[in-house]
Design a protein around this motif. Structure first.
Motif: not given
Lengths: 207, 204
Positions: B103-107, B110-112, B117-119
């Motif tokens: 997600v960090e690489k491609f979106a 959305l990542y920010s 919450f992701l981890p």
């Protein structure tokens, strides 16, 4: 970190800094197992053992775990403890382990365990960490037992499977409250416990 | 047909929050406004959808009693099911890490939005709970496990977004001081769970 007050470490999590009602950790598994006292007690004991031991082990390892992968390492330590407890329950208390079903496994993701490792064990020596883990497990267990006490006595009129409310009450028209056995009432009971605690300890109230 | 029934059942009847209380910690902590709640909900659906089929295959071909028989006669009697907790949680943690990086690489936007919450999803009980329920219920194929994952993920999403909406409104009302915050949230969730009980016993 040598001036840790052991009494504080032991007593604070029981009431003033209770992990469930003050820190809001570990609600996940605390509600589903509180229909009967027996399940709740076994669950409470398992959580005490797991939090204590995994805080202890994590604290021993604290200087060797690389920061980036610490969550995974902690999860492995915790799941090792949970597997031990689960196998023990399966061997010596099979019927209880059947009623608790997946909730024993879910101790792994119980936020209390991870939360105490992150907040306490990674910065303290093994023995205080062990005590902190045990005390937090006990604080959690206390809430579990209180909720289970009310749910079992009001819901089926028994405690540990023994009849408490005498038959003559039923003959006089008393009825068990069927609603309180259902999952939603556990949440409402917990809400009431929080209410009572915060009426006594005014400093916990939110604005 | 069974798929639709399983799907609807896992959203409404066996709702992760209201019937099993799974993932409560982050549910209560992250439901203060609708926007972040939606973000976390989407992330949970996604991680469930990826991890459950993987764990299903692992359970079927590695962990279950006799699951290793594809490796030859000698392995047929091996039962590794006591390892399932550690394997499941390792898969969940690894997948969350991978999802986070992808997600960090491609979106990046959305990542920010999802941020911390992701981890945190790695320790969300709903994810591990999904895997453990899957193991307990003996689904017949990967399809069923996937449908179950999607359904229970959506049920969780639904629950957190509704609670966030209620709490946004609730911040304008005059709640007794000791009950403010946590207390009233518990009671609200309890009342919501009672209303979800009306779905019980629905057959499709």
């Amino acid at each position: 970190m040598s001036d840790i007050n052991f009494k504080d470490v032991l007593l604070k999590p029981i009431f003033k800094g209770n992990p469930v009602t003050v820190l809001v950790l570990g609600i996940c598994s605390s509600l589903a197992v509180t229909v009967q006292m027996k399940g709740a007690c076994v669950m409470a004991l398992s959580v005490i053992v797991v939090t204590g031991l995994s805080s202890f082990v994590a604290s021993i390892l604290r200087n060797t775990i690389p920061n980036r992968i610490r969550i995974i390492v902690q999860l492995v330590v915790v799941s090792l403890m949970v597997i031990l407890v689960d196998q023990f329950l399966k061997a010596y208390a099979y019927s209880v382990s059947k009623t608790l079903s997946v909730y024993v496994g879910l101790i792994i993701t119980n936020c209390i365990v991870m939360g105490r490792i992150e907040a306490f064990a990674l910065g303290n020596k093994p023995i205080p960490s062990l005590l902190d883990g045990l005390a937090n497990g006990a604080g959690y267990g206390l809430i579990l037992v209180v909720v289970a006490f009310f749910r079992e006595i009001l819901g089926s009129g028994t405690l540990f499977g023994m009849r408490i409310i005498p038959e003559s009450f039923y003959a006089a028209g008393y009825m068990d409250n069927g609603l309180i056995i259902l999952p939603p009432m556990a949440l409402i009971l917990l809400g009431i416990i929080v209410w009572i605690q915060r009426s006594i300890q005014k400093d916990l109230q939110e604005k | 047909m069974e798929y639709i029934s399983l799907f609807v059942k896992s959203i409404f009847v066996d709702n992760m929050i209201f019937a099993y209380f799974l993932g409560m910690c982050s549910y209560l902590a992250v439901s203060k406004n609708v926007k972040t709640a939606t973000g976390l909900g989407v992330a949970v659906v996604f991680v469930l959808l990826v991890t459950l089929p993987i764990n299903y295959l692992l359970n079927e071909y590695v962990l279950k009693a006799g699951a290793l028989s594809w490796m030859g006669e000698k392995f047929a009697s091996i039962d590794l099911s006591f390892l399932s907790f550690i394997v499941f949680i390792a898969v969940v943690a690894a997948i969350t890490q991978i999802v986070e990086m992808v997600v960090e690489k491609f979106a990046p936007t959305l990542y920010s939005q999802l941020g911390i919450f992701l981890p945190l999803i790695a320790v969300n009980c709903a994810i591990l709970g999904g895997s453990l329920f899957m193991q307990e219920r003996d689904f017949v194929n990967v399809g069923e496990a996937t449908v179950y994952a999607l359904g229970s993920g959506l049920g969780w999403f639904l629950a957190i977004v509704t609670l966030a909406a209620i709490r946004e409104k609730l911040s304008y009302s005059n709640v007794p001081a000791p009950l403010r915050g946590l207390g009233i949230t518990f009671i609200t969730v309890g009342l919501m769970a009672i209303s979800f009980m009306t779905f019980m016993g629905i057959q499709l």
